[in-house]
Design an enzyme around this catalytic site. Structure first.
Site, PDB file in Angstrom:
ATOM      1  NE  ARG A   1      -3.268  -0.148   2.882  1.00 53.02           N
ATOM      2  CZ  ARG A   1      -3.721  -0.604   4.058  1.00 53.02           C
ATOM      3  NH1 ARG A   1      -3.537   0.120   5.159  1.00 53.02           N
ATOM      4  NH2 ARG A   1      -4.326  -1.772   4.132  1.00 53.02           N
TER       5      ARG A   1
ATOM      6  CG  HIS B   1      -0.942  -3.137   4.247  1.00 55.96           C
ATOM      7  ND1 HIS B   1      -1.277  -4.258   3.510  1.00 55.96           N
ATOM      8  CD2 HIS B   1      -1.758  -3.150   5.331  1.00 55.96           C
ATOM      9  CE1 HIS B   1      -2.248  -4.916   4.113  1.00 55.96           C
ATOM     10  NE2 HIS B   1      -2.557  -4.266   5.223  1.00 55.96           N
TER      11      HIS B   1
ATOM     12  CG  ASP C   1      -5.350  -6.151   4.723  1.00 58.93           C
ATOM     13  OD1 ASP C   1      -4.720  -6.471   5.754  1.00 58.93           O
ATOM     14  OD2 ASP C   1      -5.600  -4.969   4.420  1.00 58.93           O
TER      15      ASP C   1
ATOM     16  CD  GLU D   1      -6.633  -4.391  10.877  1.00 63.75           C
ATOM     17  OE1 GLU D   1      -5.784  -4.822  10.068  1.00 63.75           O
ATOM     18  OE2 GLU D   1      -6.946  -3.190  10.955  1.00 63.75           O
TER      19      GLU D   1
ATOM     20  CG  HIS E   1      -2.954  -6.750   9.294  1.00 62.31           C
ATOM     21  ND1 HIS E   1      -3.001  -5.456   8.833  1.00 62.31           N
ATOM     22  CD2 HIS E   1      -1.669  -6.940   9.704  1.00 62.31           C
ATOM     23  CE1 HIS E   1      -1.804  -4.890   8.966  1.00 62.31           C
ATOM     24  NE2 HIS E   1      -0.979  -5.787   9.494  1.00 62.31           N
TER      25      HIS E   1
END
Length: 229
Positions: free
Chosen positions: A90, A138, A145, A202, A205
């Protein structure tokens, strides 16, 4: 979305304001059998639009993480499941967009997304409560994810949707039972067997350890050409 510590190291150069190091690859070129649903490259995400830096709906990763996902996929295919990735590398500019979005107010047009992603928390609390942060693992290229699907492509029950900002998304939340709990544990067990560590807040994740770039947050755009020689 949880905050991570470390030294910020954006690499200069390239048309997008940053350059990908030679150790990155497109997951599709390592294992095309892994399903991809890159949410931030489309409109089905909590911001409601394509997020800054996502030029293509592709999973890019540091090569060791991509290879570890391939090994995990081999295990899951034998059991009748496949991985589906929602997000991989990301860019920092995307993280910056999340932070700006979190500082905005919900309007009438946001109610459907709020119901899907953050029904029990005000948008203004997403940063203070730790759901969105100014830096993301990320951006270092070893975090994914990911979820499970059947070989038909049908999603399995994981207890909540991806990016559901709520304690129910905690991997071991005791309120998540039955098939959903078993599916979370299967995902955690198989990925853990290949070197991935789950973020407890999460269920989706995971970070591959040791990270190829543990102290660098990259900002090159998500596009396959960025990681090809």
């Amino acid at each position: 979305m949880t905050a991570v510590a470390g030294v910020v190291g954006l690499l200069a150069g390239g048309a997008g304001g940053a350059a990908a190091p030679p150790g990155f690859t497109a997951l599709r070129e390592v294992d095309p059998s892994i399903r991809q649903d890159i949410r931030y490259a489309g409109e089905r995400n909590f911001t409601g639009g394509v997020v800054d830096g996502y030029e293509e709906p592709e999973c890019l990763l540091a090569r060791p993480a991509a290879q570890a996902l391939r090994r995990a996929q081999r295990v899951l295919l034998r059991g009748g499941y496949s991985l589906r990735v929602y997000d991989c590398y990301r860019p920092q500019r995307a993280v910056d967009r999340f932070v700006r979005w979190a500082g905005e107010e919900d309007g009438p047009q946001d109610m459907a997304r709020k119901a899907e992603f953050y029904p029990r928390v005000d948008r203004g609390r997403l940063i203070p409560d730790g759901y969105i942060a100014q830096k993301s693992g990320h951006s270092r290229g070893s975090t994914v994810d990911v979820t499970l699907v059947e070989l038909s492509g049908r999603e399995v029950d994981m207890g909540t949707a991806f990016d559901f900002f709520d304690p129910l998304s905690h991997t071991d939340d005791p309120r998540v039972t039955g098939a959903a709990r078993a599916n979370r544990q299967l995902l955690k067990r198989v990925l853990g067997g290949q070197g991935f560590v789950n973020l407890p807040e999460e269920w989706w994740h995971f970070t591959y350890r040791p990270e190829a770039y543990p102290d660098t947050y990259f900002d090159f755009p998500v596009a396959v050409a960025e990681v090809r020689p």
